[in-house]
Structure formats: C-alpha cells, structure tokens
Design an enzyme around this catalytic site. Structure first.
Site, short mmCIF file in Angstrom:
data_model
loop_
_atom_site.label_atom_id
_atom_site.label_comp_id
_atom_site.label_asym_id
_atom_site.label_seq_id
_atom_site.Cartn_x
_atom_site.Cartn_y
_atom_site.Cartn_z
N ASP A 1 6.45 2.97 -54.51
CA ASP A 1 6.66 2.80 -52.79
C ASP A 1 4.71 3.16 -52.47
O ASP A 1 4.50 3.97 -52.51
CB ASP A 1 7.22 3.03 -51.96
N ASP B 1 4.00 2.00 -48.22
CA ASP B 1 4.05 3.01 -46.78
C ASP B 1 5.30 3.78 -47.28
O ASP B 1 6.33 4.02 -48.08
CB ASP B 1 4.68 1.37 -46.72
#
Length: 261
Positions: free
Chosen positions: A8, A10
C-alpha cells in the site's frame, strides 16, 4: 523464483504528504537489489503519472510502471467483461483516463455501466444521474469500498459511502474491484509477472490490505505507521504473517523479511 513485493502507499510509505521515515531507504534497497515491487492504492483520483509526482515531492522516486490503482484495476476488469463498452463515471481523471485508455465511451446515454470512484467534489446532480441509470439497468461498479479517506482536516466521505447512498436509493449493490477484493492483487501480480507463493503484501489496514493479501494467497506484513494498531489486530479472525512498526524495520532484510519469524 525471486521475491516480489506488493505494498500500500498511504500509511506505508507516506502519511498525507509526508514521507514515513525509512521509506525512501527501503524503496531504494528494493530497486538496487532488482526486487520487483508495485504500489497498490484504492485511491482512484490520480493517474500513475500524478502519483509519481506526488511521491517525488515527498522524496520517493517511483516509476509509473510501479503503481497500480483501483482505477486501473477497474478498467482492466471492465475490458475483460465487456470490451469496447460504455460507462457513466462519477470520479476524477485517474478513473476517466483509465477507462478512455481501454477504449470505453463515457456517456450518460444508456451506458453499460455506472462506475463510481473517488472524488473530492461529489456532485448531487451526478449522483442523481447515477441512481437513475442504475434503476434503468446499468450495471453498478465501484472502484473500492473505503467509506472514508484522509485529509489534513479529518476524514472525508469516500467511494464506499457514496456507493451506500446509491444502493439505498436503488436496491442495487455495486461490485467493488479494489481492495479487499483479491482481484486487485491478482491483476497486479499478472502485471508484474509475479507469483503468489513468492510475493508478500505490506499494508497498514487489517480490513483491506491484510485480508486481500491472505485471500490472494500471499504472506502479509502489517505496518503500524498507518490505520491499524497492534491492539486492533486481535479483534480480527485472521492475522498477518508479521507485524512491524514501519518499513524501516525491513531495511537490510528485503531479501528475506521473515528470516527470524
């Protein structure tokens, strides 16, 4: 087969517009070692080019080819389901560009699909149009189920919240393409030429990153630099392979991050 990484963005590499300490060293180590990696994001607002510029502003140098968004995954899914189709889109350039690139026509006149993505300017008029088109038989697709997104002022309503509004008005549930649907993981793996048995997923959310990694057959690492906390892990019926503070803990260990597990 060599190890590959999905991660991922963020909460793992950046927080808002700030670099998470050690993320640049970690990414540079992957690149220097020739270890394939891809950043996965449910955010459908930006194109990979836009995201590359956003990351560069924080000090991370990541190529467009290393970025896979829910908008791209949605476009790839639609291209396999109904090639050369049409869609009414509620979203921004990341989504509209992805659909244009697969040859889709964007229209509000009897479209094959209503495709809902994320935007910071949800329009009541656009949502009303989406509701009417779904009622008339357009198939309902959403890029991801996230109900909120981060901002410096606090949470913002995101795709899942607006999808719930359309569902309440029409009785039609969308098909969500992005995480936690393992479809997004598998599409990213195919793009990289990776294999589930030699790929690991790094994320900051148990309810999207970790579960989608598990369901795609990957080993998973939860970082505590984003949403999920160490205390929250026990509340889920599944566990990540490993929990670490941040990707800084993987520096110097990218070739075998589970050596001491």
């Amino acid at each position: 087969m060599s190890l590959t990484y999905l991660m991922d963005m963020d909460g793992v590499l950046i927080s808002e517009e700030r670099l998470i300490p050690g993320a640049d060293t970690f990414v540079n180590e992957l690149r220097d070692a020739g270890i394939p990696f891809s950043l996965l994001t449910n955010n459908s607002i930006r194109t990979p080019r836009d995201l590359k510029a956003r990351l560069r502003a924080t000090g991370l140098d990541v190529g467009e080819e290393n970025i896979w968004t829910s908008a791209l995954a949605t476009a790839q899914f639609l291209s396999t389901q109904r090639p050369g189709g049409s869609a009414y889109v509620v979203g921004e350039s990341g989504l509209t560009t992805a659909l244009h690139e697969i040859g889709y026509v964007l229209t509000d006149s009897d479209p094959d699909y209503v495709v809902l993505g994320e935007t910071r300017t949800y329009s009541f008029e656009a949502i009303t149009t989406a509701i009417r088109l779904v009622e008339r038989g357009a198939r309902f697709i959403a890029t991801n189920p996230d109900t909120t997104g981060p901002s410096s002022a606090g949470p913002l309503p995101a795709t899942g919240s607006v999808a719930a509004l359309i569902t309440a008005a029409t009785g039609r549930e969308p098909y969500y393409v992005g995480k936690p649907n393992p479809l997004m993981m598998r599409s990213a793996l195919r793009r990289m030429g990776g294999h589930s048995e030699t790929t690991l997923m790094i994320g900051d959310r148990m309810d999207t990153d970790v579960i989608s990694g598990l369901e795609a057959g990957l080993r998973t690492i939860l970082v505590l630099s984003g949403i999920s906390t160490a205390e929250s892990v026990d509340g889920f019926p599944y566990r990540p392979t490993r929990v670490i503070d941040s990707v800084a803990d993987l520096v110097g260990r990218t070739a075998d991050p589970f050596a001491d597990v």
